[in-house]
Design a protein around this motif. Structure first.
Motif, short mmCIF file in Angstrom:
data_model
loop_
_atom_site.label_atom_id
_atom_site.label_comp_id
_atom_site.label_asym_id
_atom_site.label_seq_id
_atom_site.Cartn_x
_atom_site.Cartn_y
_atom_site.Cartn_z
N LEU A 41 -10.00 -3.87 11.21
CA LEU A 41 -10.66 -3.92 9.91
C LEU A 41 -10.14 -2.81 8.99
CD1 LEU A 41 -12.83 -5.04 8.01
CD2 LEU A 41 -14.49 -3.54 9.16
N GLY A 42 -10.00 -1.60 9.56
CA GLY A 42 -9.46 -0.50 8.76
C GLY A 42 -8.04 -0.78 8.28
N ASN A 43 -7.19 -1.34 9.15
CA ASN A 43 -5.83 -1.68 8.75
C ASN A 43 -5.82 -2.73 7.65
OD1 ASN A 43 -4.31 0.02 10.34
ND2 ASN A 43 -4.23 -1.37 12.07
N ASN A 44 -6.70 -3.72 7.76
CA ASN A 44 -6.76 -4.76 6.73
C ASN A 44 -7.19 -4.18 5.38
OD1 ASN A 44 -5.94 -6.80 8.43
ND2 ASN A 44 -8.02 -7.36 9.02
N PHE A 81 0.67 6.27 -4.25
CA PHE A 81 -0.29 5.49 -3.48
C PHE A 81 0.22 5.16 -2.08
CE2 PHE A 81 -2.08 4.55 -7.69
CZ PHE A 81 -3.43 4.65 -7.42
N PHE A 82 1.47 4.74 -1.98
CA PHE A 82 1.95 4.17 -0.73
C PHE A 82 2.20 5.23 0.35
CE2 PHE A 82 2.63 0.28 -3.03
CZ PHE A 82 2.44 -0.68 -2.05
N VAL A 83 2.58 6.42 0.00
CA VAL A 83 2.84 7.45 1.01
C VAL A 83 1.58 7.77 1.81
CG1 VAL A 83 3.50 9.85 1.38
CG2 VAL A 83 4.84 8.42 -0.17
N PRO A 84 0.46 8.12 1.17
CA PRO A 84 -0.75 8.36 1.99
C PRO A 84 -1.27 7.11 2.67
CG PRO A 84 -1.27 8.47 -0.36
CD PRO A 84 0.22 8.41 -0.25
N LEU A 85 -1.12 5.93 2.04
CA LEU A 85 -1.57 4.70 2.67
C LEU A 85 -0.79 4.40 3.95
CD1 LEU A 85 -2.15 2.33 -0.40
CD2 LEU A 85 -3.88 3.40 1.04
N ALA A 86 0.51 4.65 3.92
CA ALA A 86 1.33 4.41 5.12
C ALA A 86 0.93 5.36 6.25
CB ALA A 86 2.81 4.59 4.78
N MET A 93 -3.25 2.23 13.38
CA MET A 93 -2.56 1.18 14.14
C MET A 93 -2.45 1.53 15.61
SD MET A 93 1.17 -0.44 13.28
CE MET A 93 0.62 -0.86 11.63
N VAL A 94 -2.09 2.77 15.93
CA VAL A 94 -1.87 3.15 17.33
C VAL A 94 -3.18 3.11 18.14
CG1 VAL A 94 -1.14 5.01 18.86
CG2 VAL A 94 0.20 4.47 16.83
#
Length: 344
Positions: A41-44, A81-86, A93-94
């Protein structure tokens, strides 16, 4: 307009499919805050946020154009946005991959992740000691990408060893769905590594060059040999000839062009690209500067740019492999048979 139409087809098509199958996705079962469902859910939510960022960055210039306002969305907006999101995506994920469905013991999860963290930290430290070290953001990104890969190697070994028939037999019984997940996640790691390399180690120069001049960039030497006129099928071109070497060893001969098309008299710049697995080199002719045959020349050194495409391809292959897993088709057929039996 084309991009807007593409978004409507993709987003609208996905929402339509979701609406048609929404009844089949309902579930009354719950799950604990520490479980595979919670991490998924968090990843989504992270992926949904990233999609919203792209949507806003795409639509705002179109809305501004409709209102006679010029709005320019550039790379700092997306990078911010994308750097902290990644980073958050990998951190979720792990543990999600290591967790059980419904419920997972938090202490067991932390111990398993702690065993892998030193390997990623050591690899990141070596990365920071390279001749062209990354800033801390780049080192952190590489560490997280390696942490993701190490986690999957550890998970594959553990799962294969769990089969009594032996390690090799266990590898064959893991299933296409599992291998698809491994491929997709490793593809994400390759993608992040490529983005990190090109973001923090890209070098470019805008210089004045005439035939016979030499320029240095990223341990590469660019020699502007000559210019000639070339006539294409529907254009006239001024074409440059550049010899490129690395530490004295020849690498490539590059031919950037300045084309004028016959029909529209439009002038276009055709950059010369020397592609490689580790780096791409670009040379582009700008405009002539004076009567001495000098030109404005832009040269680029882009490391890891092919890794971005390779990572996306690996992720796509992982998704395609997962779709071929027979378990999903069996589950679907079993559900259809159960529904038919209930109706009868």
């Amino acid at each position: 307009a084309f991009i807007l139409g593409f978004l409507i087809v993709v987003a609208g098509g996905a929402l339509t499919l979701f609406g048609l199958r929404a009844s089949a996705l309902r579930s009354d079962t719950g799950f604990k805050p520490v479980s595979r469902e919670a991490f998924l859910l968090g990843n989504n939510l992270i992926l949904l946020t990233a999609t919203s960022v792209v949507l806003m960055g795409t639509l705002f210039p179109l809305i501004g154009e409709a209102l006679d306002m010029k709005i320019s969305i550039r790379s700092p907006y997306f990078n911010g946005f994308f750097v902290p999101l990644a980073f958050v995506l990998i951190l979720l994920m792990v543990p999600g991959m290591f967790s059980n469905w419904k419920r997972q013991d938090g202490n067991t999860l932390l111990k398993r992740m702690a065993l892998l963290a030193p390997a990623a930290i050591i690899a990141g430290w070596f990365g920071s000691r390279l001749p062209d070290p990354s800033p801390w953001q780049g080192v952190l990104a590489i560490m997280l990408a390696l942490f993701l890969v190490f986690a999957h190697v550890d998970d594959v070994v553990r799962r294969a060893r769990a089969y009594k028939q032996g390690f090799v037999t266990g590898l064959g019984k893991l299933g296409r769905g599992y291998w698809g997940m491994v491929l997709a996640h490793c593809g994400l790691a390759v993608l992040i590594a490529g983005i990190t390399l090109v973001s923090f180690h890209e070098v470019e120069r805008d210089i004045r060059m005439a035939p016979g001049d030499t320029a240095e960039l990223g341990h590469y030497t660019f020699v502007f040999d000559s210019l000639d006129e070339y006539r294409g099928p529907n254009f006239d071109s001024t074409r440059g000839h550049f010899h490129v070497s690395h530490d004295g060893d020849p690498v490539a001969v590059m031919h950037p062009e300045k084309r004028t098309y016959h029909a529209s008299r439009q002038v276009m710049t055709e950059a010369a690209i020397d592609a490689g697995f580790w780096r791409d080199l670009y040379v582009a002719l700008g405009e002539p500067l004076d009567d001495s045959n000098a030109w404005a020349v832009r040269i680029y050194f882009k490391p890891g740019i092919r890794w971005i495409w390779l990572g996306a391809l690996i992720m796509a292959l992982g998704g395609a492999l997962a779709l071929t897993d027979k378990r999903y088709r069996r589950n679907r057929f079993a559900a259809n048979d159960a529904g038919a039996a209930n109706e009868s």
